[in-house]
Design a protein around this motif. Sequence first.
Motif, PDB file in Angstrom:
ATOM      1  N   GLU A   1       0.839  -1.207   0.000  1.00  0.00           N
ATOM      2  CA  GLU A   1       0.000   0.000   0.000  1.00  0.00           C
ATOM      3  C   GLU A   1       0.872   1.254   0.000  1.00  0.00           C
ATOM      4  O   GLU A   1       0.613   2.211  -0.733  1.00  0.00           O
ATOM      5  CB  GLU A   1      -0.929  -0.016   1.217  1.00  0.00           C
ATOM      6  CG  GLU A   1      -1.995   1.036   1.184  1.00  0.00           C
ATOM      7  CD  GLU A   1      -3.095   0.772   0.175  1.00  0.00           C
ATOM      8  OE1 GLU A   1      -3.819   1.737  -0.147  1.00  0.00           O
ATOM      9  OE2 GLU A   1      -3.255  -0.368  -0.289  1.00  0.00           O
ATOM     10  N   ILE A   2       1.932   1.244   0.812  1.00  0.00           N
ATOM     11  CA  ILE A   2       2.858   2.379   0.848  1.00  0.00           C
ATOM     12  C   ILE A   2       3.599   2.483  -0.483  1.00  0.00           C
ATOM     13  O   ILE A   2       3.819   3.580  -1.000  1.00  0.00           O
ATOM     14  CB  ILE A   2       3.844   2.254   2.030  1.00  0.00           C
ATOM     15  CG1 ILE A   2       3.095   2.236   3.375  1.00  0.00           C
ATOM     16  CG2 ILE A   2       4.876   3.380   1.997  1.00  0.00           C
ATOM     17  CD1 ILE A   2       2.271   3.470   3.668  1.00  0.00           C
ATOM     18  N   ARG A   3       3.950   1.344  -1.062  1.00  0.00           N
ATOM     19  CA  ARG A   3       4.630   1.355  -2.371  1.00  0.00           C
ATOM     20  C   ARG A   3       3.738   2.008  -3.426  1.00  0.00           C
ATOM     21  O   ARG A   3       4.200   2.794  -4.246  1.00  0.00           O
ATOM     22  CB  ARG A   3       4.994  -0.075  -2.793  1.00  0.00           C
ATOM     23  CG  ARG A   3       5.816  -0.133  -4.080  1.00  0.00           C
ATOM     24  CD  ARG A   3       6.077  -1.554  -4.571  1.00  0.00           C
ATOM     25  NE  ARG A   3       6.515  -2.483  -3.562  1.00  0.00           N
ATOM     26  CZ  ARG A   3       7.788  -2.656  -3.172  1.00  0.00           C
ATOM     27  NH1 ARG A   3       8.733  -1.924  -3.720  1.00  0.00           N
ATOM     28  NH2 ARG A   3       8.080  -3.544  -2.246  1.00  0.00           N
ATOM     29  N   THR A   4       2.448   1.691  -3.402  1.00  0.00           N
ATOM     30  CA  THR A   4       1.504   2.287  -4.352  1.00  0.00           C
ATOM     31  C   THR A   4       1.488   3.805  -4.225  1.00  0.00           C
ATOM     32  O   THR A   4       1.540   4.528  -5.224  1.00  0.00           O
ATOM     33  CB  THR A   4       0.082   1.735  -4.106  1.00  0.00           C
ATOM     34  OG1 THR A   4       0.107   0.325  -4.273  1.00  0.00           O
ATOM     35  CG2 THR A   4      -0.924   2.357  -5.047  1.00  0.00           C
ATOM     36  N   LEU A   5       1.444   4.279  -2.983  1.00  0.00           N
ATOM     37  CA  LEU A   5       1.440   5.726  -2.757  1.00  0.00           C
ATOM     38  C   LEU A   5       2.781   6.351  -3.150  1.00  0.00           C
ATOM     39  O   LEU A   5       2.812   7.440  -3.722  1.00  0.00           O
ATOM     40  CB  LEU A   5       1.123   6.028  -1.292  1.00  0.00           C
ATOM     41  CG  LEU A   5      -0.315   5.761  -0.880  1.00  0.00           C
ATOM     42  CD1 LEU A   5      -0.460   5.772   0.632  1.00  0.00           C
ATOM     43  CD2 LEU A   5      -1.237   6.791  -1.501  1.00  0.00           C
TER      44      LEU A   5
ATOM     45  N   GLU B   1      14.229  -1.172   3.203  1.00  0.00           N
ATOM     46  CA  GLU B   1      14.806  -2.447   2.748  1.00  0.00           C
ATOM     47  C   GLU B   1      13.997  -3.061   1.603  1.00  0.00           C
ATOM     48  O   GLU B   1      14.548  -3.737   0.745  1.00  0.00           O
ATOM     49  CB  GLU B   1      14.918  -3.431   3.906  1.00  0.00           C
ATOM     50  CG  GLU B   1      15.990  -3.056   4.907  1.00  0.00           C
ATOM     51  CD  GLU B   1      15.991  -3.904   6.167  1.00  0.00           C
ATOM     52  OE1 GLU B   1      15.069  -4.738   6.348  1.00  0.00           O
ATOM     53  OE2 GLU B   1      16.914  -3.721   6.982  1.00  0.00           O
ATOM     54  N   ALA B   2      12.701  -2.817   1.591  1.00  0.00           N
ATOM     55  CA  ALA B   2      11.844  -3.325   0.519  1.00  0.00           C
ATOM     56  C   ALA B   2      11.930  -2.461  -0.742  1.00  0.00           C
ATOM     57  O   ALA B   2      11.332  -2.792  -1.760  1.00  0.00           O
ATOM     58  CB  ALA B   2      10.399  -3.387   0.999  1.00  0.00           C
TER      59      ALA B   2
ATOM     60  N   THR C   1       9.535   0.141  11.227  1.00  0.00           N
ATOM     61  CA  THR C   1       8.633   0.141  10.072  1.00  0.00           C
ATOM     62  C   THR C   1       9.288   0.864   8.901  1.00  0.00           C
ATOM     63  O   THR C   1       9.270   0.372   7.766  1.00  0.00           O
ATOM     64  CB  THR C   1       7.288   0.810  10.438  1.00  0.00           C
ATOM     65  OG1 THR C   1       6.687   0.077  11.507  1.00  0.00           O
ATOM     66  CG2 THR C   1       6.341   0.852   9.253  1.00  0.00           C
ATOM     67  N   GLU C   2       9.899   2.017   9.182  1.00  0.00           N
ATOM     68  CA  GLU C   2      10.581   2.767   8.122  1.00  0.00           C
ATOM     69  C   GLU C   2      11.727   1.940   7.544  1.00  0.00           C
ATOM     70  O   GLU C   2      11.916   1.887   6.325  1.00  0.00           O
ATOM     71  CB  GLU C   2      11.095   4.105   8.645  1.00  0.00           C
ATOM     72  CG  GLU C   2      11.770   4.937   7.573  1.00  0.00           C
ATOM     73  CD  GLU C   2      12.235   6.290   8.070  1.00  0.00           C
ATOM     74  OE1 GLU C   2      12.518   7.145   7.205  1.00  0.00           O
ATOM     75  OE2 GLU C   2      12.330   6.501   9.286  1.00  0.00           O
TER      76      GLU C   2
END
Length: 109
Positions: free
Chosen positions: A65-69, A103-104, A97-98
Amino acid sequence: MASNTSKTARASVRAGQAGQGGALSVLGEFKYLIPLNGGKHAYVRNLTNGKTAHLRTDSDAFVEEIRTLATAGHAAKIRAEISNLAATHPDHGWDKTEKRLVEAGVFEG
């Protein structure tokens, strides 16, 4: 049939509706993340589709979801928001989390 509301009231309602989009706005700034449960979960507000997802912050769904944003051009604001959450709530694990998101490769253009 005549309207019982004034012209000013109708204009105010229209102006309020124009700014809608399901976004939480604090002093004009859109908030992407609403932390829950001591940082274990979060609501992720997605500007691109107008939906809000309730996700575990350690899940793959959260990363995606964060990647999409981030791909939609919101990476810098989201990273700043996560950094702010880490500073405000150091015991909630936002720094981890950050780190997982970095890393991702989520914030890489």
